[in-house]
Design an enzyme around this catalytic site. Structure first.
Site, short mmCIF file in Angstrom:
data_model
loop_
_atom_site.label_atom_id
_atom_site.label_comp_id
_atom_site.label_asym_id
_atom_site.label_seq_id
_atom_site.Cartn_x
_atom_site.Cartn_y
_atom_site.Cartn_z
N CYS A 2 -5.21 -6.16 3.84
CA CYS A 2 -6.20 -6.11 2.87
C CYS A 2 -5.54 -5.74 2.25
CB CYS A 2 -7.20 -5.92 3.20
SG CYS A 2 -8.54 -6.51 5.02
N ARG A 27 1.59 -8.85 1.14
CA ARG A 27 1.06 -7.96 2.15
C ARG A 27 0.53 -8.75 2.99
NH1 ARG A 27 -0.44 -2.44 -0.10
NH2 ARG A 27 -1.99 -2.73 2.42
N TRP A 76 -7.07 -10.09 5.71
CA TRP A 76 -5.95 -10.20 6.73
C TRP A 76 -7.08 -10.01 7.66
CZ3 TRP A 76 -3.85 -7.79 11.14
CH2 TRP A 76 -2.67 -8.36 11.24
N ASN A 100 -11.12 -2.46 2.80
CA ASN A 100 -9.83 -2.08 3.84
C ASN A 100 -10.10 -1.37 4.37
OD1 ASN A 100 -8.82 -4.09 2.27
ND2 ASN A 100 -7.57 -2.55 1.11
N GLY A 101 -9.57 -1.70 5.83
CA GLY A 101 -10.02 -0.63 6.85
C GLY A 101 -10.88 -1.26 8.13
N GLU A 480 17.13 -2.86 16.06
CA GLU A 480 17.17 -2.63 14.63
C GLU A 480 16.70 -4.52 14.35
OE1 GLU A 480 14.18 -1.95 12.51
OE2 GLU A 480 15.24 -2.63 10.51
N LYS A 484 14.52 -7.70 13.05
CA LYS A 484 14.88 -8.32 12.29
C LYS A 484 14.97 -10.27 12.15
CE LYS A 484 14.50 -5.90 10.27
NZ LYS A 484 13.71 -5.03 9.37
N GLU A 487 11.56 -11.53 14.57
CA GLU A 487 10.35 -11.55 13.00
C GLU A 487 10.78 -12.14 11.83
OE1 GLU A 487 10.58 -7.45 10.78
OE2 GLU A 487 9.08 -7.52 9.96
N HIS A 503 22.51 -4.74 35.53
CA HIS A 503 21.09 -4.28 36.39
C HIS A 503 19.56 -5.39 36.35
CE1 HIS A 503 23.07 -0.56 36.99
NE2 HIS A 503 23.47 -0.33 35.59
N LYS A 602 2.39 -6.54 5.67
CA LYS A 602 3.64 -5.42 5.36
C LYS A 602 3.14 -4.12 5.64
CE LYS A 602 6.88 -4.03 2.83
NZ LYS A 602 8.54 -4.26 4.08
C1 F6R Z 1 9.84 -4.95 10.32
C2 F6R Z 1 8.65 -3.98 9.49
C3 F6R Z 1 7.56 -3.11 10.60
C4 F6R Z 1 7.79 -2.39 10.22
C5 F6R Z 1 5.98 -1.48 10.69
C6 F6R Z 1 6.12 0.45 9.57
O1 F6R Z 1 10.07 -5.12 9.27
O2 F6R Z 1 9.06 -3.17 8.60
O3 F6R Z 1 8.90 -3.42 11.91
O4 F6R Z 1 8.46 -1.31 9.86
O5 F6R Z 1 5.06 -1.87 10.59
O6 F6R Z 1 5.60 0.56 8.90
P1 F6R Z 1 5.90 2.00 8.00
O7 F6R Z 1 6.68 1.89 7.41
O8 F6R Z 1 4.99 1.42 6.99
O9 F6R Z 1 4.45 2.43 8.37
#
Ligand code: F6R
Length: 607
Positions: A2, A27, A76, A100-101, A480, A484, A487, A503, A602
């Protein structure tokens, strides 16, 4: 997650609120709304869907609003589905709020208020706060807010307007982010600096429980007892252009290209006498010598940066490192003690799980060191020591440059730790540091080789599942790479330690399952090559990501992606780029929503 905005000034605020909300679109959200002072009423317009397809269309149908003050929100959904009714602002004729929250005790509050004759129309926890404010309202907004927040449990930031207090905004926070922006003859509230960066760079950061009363002439902060609090003005270091696409098709691509600069910004000011220094955050060599164990927590990409950190720290500093997914850390009764160091990694500095892990670490009495990208964020403020990663605002939901600087932070930390503990002598530490400072150029070279990633992307775009394999640091990095890809392209993928395939997982391999082998570690190269051979002989299409100088057997690799070379230890920084770009071009070929992948937000401010 949010987003909150608010404006009070002399301009018509509708356009400003909507624009500020659009700046928060990155976000992730499912509905949006605004509430403004119109005549002697509060006028609310809100809608499910994107700002363009929902809120803006509704506003276009309204007679143009003349209001000069109001609040806005992008939601959100957590409590209740995305709908017009559940969208914020929420309230009644005399009070309206954006939130928010999560309010953990909202059911109890709701039951109490129903008993008092209130009825509820939404499924949100926010409505309980709005109605509680109404119930407590005594004509004095700050007293009412103080009384109300004392009854709330959970994390929140709130923007509030009262019909009887025309053209004033009120705001309060606990654990969720909130800033008060300072303009000339106008003021703002926002949950994220990027919302208002084009209007002002000056802002206040309310601490938990402080109540802001905002008029067009300024803001007064009150503590919970009604005492006025003086606060310092902060200046945002970010430039407004940093939060714009600047000619790139997507923020993700722009942010990939920003990595050389982000790395330089993060590394250069921290190198003192040729060695990384943590003096700025109060971490001394003596402290580094005394820690018994290192724990690293984070979520998603941040946790993956921690995995790279583990391999590097254990290799050069020879001290045990435990990496935890933040959401697991708290509930698995970690063995962390007050003799250990807990490193918290977070781009946003607001991730709820990571923040809880940090709080647990503090309760246990361990030293806490944060690496955050947002100055003044909750984790930045809560940690005993904090070093900023200087990537600038990361807008794309999919992390690239923030991951890169988190890894850079881990390298700096590992080098200083190894040096402080006598595991690396000064000459060797300086040698690694100077190689680290060369990485931005190598990354630029990687970025310039985009044709190789585009070619491979076109070959894997129709796969429904694929595997990443690697050993050692290549394995840490491939986690990672896999994240990527899934995602943003929605292709299922997993990352496996090369030696672990036999295994069980190798049974999945057939012609339909491409395998991407990250093979940059020279001392493991022949081992990884054998793993590639094993999957190739079972029909997999193989992609090998390796150094320029690697001797690749063309019988086992269908496609080869080559990278400029550096020391084995530092190769993950270089090899991260092809993994990011491969994911990007695959998602592009599949016409996915790259900057805002489905179901994702985000900054994940709920557990
Ligand atoms: C993946 C991504 C998420 C964040 C995770 C942590 O591309 O962006 O996996 O890395 O949500 O977010 P932060 O770093 O803001 O705590």
């Amino acid at each position: 997650m949010c987003g909150i905005v608010g404006y009070v000034g002399e301009k018509a605020c509708e356009r400003i609120l909507v624009n500020a909300l659009k700046n928060l679109e990155y976000r992730g959200y499912d509905s949006a709304g605004i509430a403004v002072f119109e005549g002697d009423k509060i006028k609310t317009v809100k809608a499910k869907g994107s700002i363009d397809s929902g809120l803006s269309l509704k506003l276009d149908r309204e007679p143009s609003l003349k209001a000069v003050a109001g609040i806005g929100h992008t939601r959100w959904a957590t409590h209740g589905e995305p709908s017009d009714i559940n969208a914020h602002p929420i309230g009644n004729a005399r009070i309206s709020i954006v939130h928010n929250g999560i309010i953990e005790n909202y059911r109890k509050i709701k039951a109490f208020l129903i008993d008092k004759g209130y009825s509820f129309e939404s499924q949100t926890d926010t409505e309980a706060v709005a109605k509680l404010l109404d119930y407590n309202y005594n004509g004095n907004p700050t007293e009412t807010i103080a009384q109300t927040v004392a009854q709330l449990e959970g994390a929140y930031s709130l923007g509030i307007i009262f019909r009887e207090h025309k053209n004033k905004l009120f705001a309060v926070r606990k654990e969720s982010p909130l800033i008060v922006g300072i303009g000339r003859g106008e003021m703002y509230i926002a949950s994220d600096m990027t919302a208002i960066l084009e209007y002002t760079k000056e802002y206040y950061l309310p601490d938990a429980g402080e109540i802001a009363e905002v008029t067009r002439d300024g803001v007064t902060f009150f503590d919970i007892h009604g005492n006025v609090i003086e606060k310092e003005i902060n200046i945002a270091e970010w430039d407004v252009t940093a939060a714009q696409k600047g000619g790139y098709e997507h923020f993700m691509l722009k942010e990939i290209h920003e990595q050389p600069a982000a790395l330089k910004n993060t590394l250069t000011p921290r190198i003192s006498d040729g060695i990384p220094s943590f003096e700025e955050c109060g971490l001394t060599d003596e402290m580094l010598r005394n820690y018994k164990n290192i724990y690293i927590v984070g979520c998603g990409s941040a946790m993956h940066a921690g995995m790279v950190g583990k391999y590097v720290i254990e290799d050069i500093a020879r001290i045990p490192v435990t990496v935890d997914i933040a959401s697991e850390f708290k509930y698995r009764k970690p063995l962390l003690t007050k003799d250990d160091l807990l490193i918290i990694i977070s781009q946003s500095g607001e991730t709820a799980d990571t923040l809880s892990a940090l709080k647990l670490g503090k309760e246990i009495g361990a030293d806490t060191l944060a690496a955050v990208n947002v100055t003044g964020s909750s984790i930045d403020r809560e940690a005993k020591m904090s070093m900023k990663t200087l990537a600038g605002p990361e807008i794309s939901v999919c992390s690239t440059k923030a991951y890169m600087v988190q890894c850079a932070f881990m390298y700096m930390f590992a080098l200083r730790l190894a040096y402080a503990r006598g595991r690396l002598d000064e000459a060797k530490c300086k040698e690694y540091t100077s190689k680290l400072l060369e990485i931005p150029e190598l990354i630029q070279e990687c970025i310039d080789r985009k044709e190789q990633y585009q070619r491979v992307a076109s070959k894997i775009m129709n796969a429904s599942s694929l595997l990443y394999i690697g050993r050692g640091l290549d394995y840490a990095l491939s986690m990672e790479g896999s994240l990527k890809l899934k995602e943003i392209s929605y292709i299922h993928s997993e990352s496996y330690a090369g030696g672990e395939l036999k295994h069980g997982t190798i049974s999945l391999i057939d012609e339909e399952m491409p395998v991407i082998a990250v093979a940059t570690q020279t001392y493991l190269y022949s081992k990884t090559s054998s793993n590639v051979e094993q999957v190739k002989s079972r029909g997999a299409k193989t992609i090998v990501i390796c150094r320029d100088g690697a001797d690749v057997n063309s019988n086992i690799a269908d496609y080869v992606v080559r990278l400029p070379e550096t020391d084995d230890l530092l190769m993950p920084l270089v090899a991260a780029v092809p993994l990011q770009m491969l994911a990007y071009y695959t998602a592009l070929d599949r016409q996915c929503s790259i900057d805002k992948p489905r179901n994702l937000a985000k900054s994940v401010t709920v557990e």
